[in-house]
Structures are given as C-alpha cells and as structure tokens.
Design a protein around this motif. Structure first.
Motif, PDB file in Angstrom:
ATOM      1  N   PRO A 216       0.802  -1.229   0.000  1.00 32.47           N
ATOM      2  CA  PRO A 216       0.000   0.000   0.000  1.00 32.47           C
ATOM      3  C   PRO A 216       0.833   1.276   0.000  1.00 32.47           C
ATOM      4  N   GLU A 217       2.010   1.227   0.606  1.00 34.12           N
ATOM      5  CA  GLU A 217       2.882   2.400   0.589  1.00 34.12           C
ATOM      6  C   GLU A 217       3.343   2.692  -0.837  1.00 34.12           C
ATOM      7  N   TYR A 218       3.687   1.648  -1.561  1.00 33.76           N
ATOM      8  CA  TYR A 218       4.044   1.822  -2.971  1.00 33.76           C
ATOM      9  C   TYR A 218       2.859   2.404  -3.739  1.00 33.76           C
ATOM     10  N   ASN A 219       1.672   1.868  -3.482  1.00 38.99           N
ATOM     11  CA  ASN A 219       0.496   2.297  -4.232  1.00 38.99           C
ATOM     12  C   ASN A 219       0.160   3.760  -3.990  1.00 38.99           C
ATOM     13  N   ALA A 220       0.355   4.220  -2.765  1.00 40.54           N
ATOM     14  CA  ALA A 220       0.045   5.619  -2.447  1.00 40.54           C
ATOM     15  C   ALA A 220       0.896   6.561  -3.308  1.00 40.54           C
ATOM     16  N   LYS A 221       2.174   6.236  -3.438  1.00 43.97           N
ATOM     17  CA  LYS A 221       3.039   7.069  -4.275  1.00 43.97           C
ATOM     18  C   LYS A 221       2.720   6.877  -5.748  1.00 43.97           C
ATOM     19  N   LEU A 222       2.381   5.663  -6.148  1.00 47.44           N
ATOM     20  CA  LEU A 222       2.059   5.406  -7.550  1.00 47.44           C
ATOM     21  C   LEU A 222       0.823   6.173  -7.992  1.00 47.44           C
ATOM     22  N   VAL A 223      -0.159   6.271  -7.117  1.00 51.07           N
ATOM     23  CA  VAL A 223      -1.365   7.041  -7.458  1.00 51.07           C
ATOM     24  C   VAL A 223      -0.999   8.508  -7.662  1.00 51.07           C
ATOM     25  N   LYS A 224      -0.124   9.042  -6.816  1.00 49.82           N
ATOM     26  CA  LYS A 224       0.300  10.439  -6.968  1.00 49.82           C
ATOM     27  C   LYS A 224       1.079  10.644  -8.264  1.00 49.82           C
TER      28      LYS A 224
END
Length: 239
Positions: free
Chosen positions: A206-214
């Motif tokens: 989820p930490e990766y995903n948060a940055k990927l969404v940004k």
C-alpha cells in the motif's frame, strides 16, 4: 501556483527566527545555582554584542542575508528550475513530487512530449519496484497459500498497470490525449485493486500504491495541461 507563494513564508520565518536567536544569544542572564544555595542571585546583565564598528545589528543582518540566500537557492520550487517545467508541475496535484521525479530524468528538456514521457517513465519505474516487492512477498515460503495467491493477483495488477503505461506512451506521437488519459486512469484503478486485495493484511505494497497514485495523477494533470495549452494555441490562430 506561483513559487513566491512558498518562498515568502519561508523568508518571514527565517527573519523572525534569526533575530530571536541572535538577540537571545547576546543577552547574558545568569541563573542561581540551586534552591539550597543561600548565595544571592546576581542581577541579570543585558548586553548586546557589538562589532568593531559599534553596530550590534550588523551581525544580525549578516546572518539573515546568509539564511535568505540559502533558502532561495535550496527552495525546491524556485532556484534554476525552467519556467516551462515549473508551469507544468504547478498544474499537478503533487507539485514537489513532480519536480523531484522529473527534473533528474529530463536532462534539461522542457518540451511537452518529453515531460509527459518522463512523467510516465517515473510512474512505470516505480511500478516495477512495486512489482519486484510483490514477487518477493509471493515467494516467501512462510506465508499461507491464500496470501500467496493474493500477492500473485497483486503482481498481475502491477503488470496490467505497466501495460497501461505502455499504451499511454504509444498514443503520445499521435497526441491522442483521450487514449492517454484512459490508460493512465486504468493504471490508477489497478493500484486501487491491489489495495482492495490486501485489505485486512499488513504489507509494504500500500505504501508503494500511495506514491504510484500520486505519480500517475501527475501524469494525467500534465497531459491535461498540455492539451489545454494546445487548444488555446489553436484557437488564438483565428480571429
């Protein structure tokens, strides 16, 4: 968003802090040794240190000048950033991330296609890191078969996102902003799906995903900004 909006509060804060620290350091306020010590507490002495020319403010202004110079030079939204790139990044939802991720990749280029391509590349590269993390998690022999299957689904979604990024780039030469926007939005959906898969589990993904969404949102913002600029340029050619 104008970079001065960020710079002005920084300058005001530095001036206030510097004046406070400098005056505080220049004031000599002896304190009594302990409650049991009967010796009287000396009367505080207030003395501003002076330079050789007799001006106590010279040192203050000198420190302020040094700090202001450092603040301007190191401000991520100012400095030597190209105005065209600044304009594109200011149009995104995550300006600082746009600048820190794009500037190292552009090598001085600031044309619209290069900015879009490098923005998508930044998102793709980070997706590959997330994919490698998912592969490592799925290969852990200590996890249950159910969790291993979930991580496999995560890997598939990351692969789908990479395909969507690739299709978005393929639509760039034709300036097909509609397809590009659809593919980038699909990538965001892929990352959201992974978060749904992992609901109730504690992992690093989820930490990766948060940055990927940004990062992907920035791609969409930059693409929209370029499209609007092209529409404006085309309409101003006619009376």
């Amino acid at each position: 968003m104008d970079s001065n909006r960020y710079l002005a509060p920084t300058i005001y804060s530095l001036i206030s802090i510097t004046i406070f620290i400098t005056i505080a350091q220049a004031i000599c306020v002896p304190i009594g040794s302990s409650r049991s010590d009967p010796a009287p507490t000396p009367k505080p002495s207030y003395t501003l240190s002076q330079d050789s020319d007799g001006s106590p403010l010279k040192d203050i202004t000198g420190k302020i000048g040094d700090l202001l110079h450092s603040a301007i030079a190191n401000n991520p939204l100012t400095g030597n950033l190209d105005p065209a790139l600044m304009k594109m990044c200011n149009a995104t939802d995550n300006q600082e991330l746009c600048i820190t991720e794009l500037v190292p990749l552009l090598n001085g280029k600031n044309d619209a296609d290069s900015v879009i391509r490098m923005a998508v590349k930044a998102a793709s590269d980070y997706t590959n890191l997330a994919l490698m993390e998912a592969e490592k998690l799925a290969a852990d022999p200590s996890i249950s078969s159910r969790l291993a299957g979930i991580f496999t689904d995560c890997k598939d979604s990351y692969s789908d996102a990479l395909d969507n990024f690739q299709e978005a780039l393929q639509s760039l030469p034709a300036k097909d902003s509609g397809t590009m926007g659809s593919m980038l939005s699909a990538a965001i959906t892929d990352f959201s799906d992974i978060d749904d898969f992992l609901e109730g589990y504690t992992t690093t993904l989820p930490e990766y995903n948060a940055k990927l969404v940004k990062l992907t949102s920035n791609c969409i913002n930059v693409t929209s900004e370029v499209l609007l600029a092209r529409i404006f340029a085309a309409t101003t050619q006619f009376p």
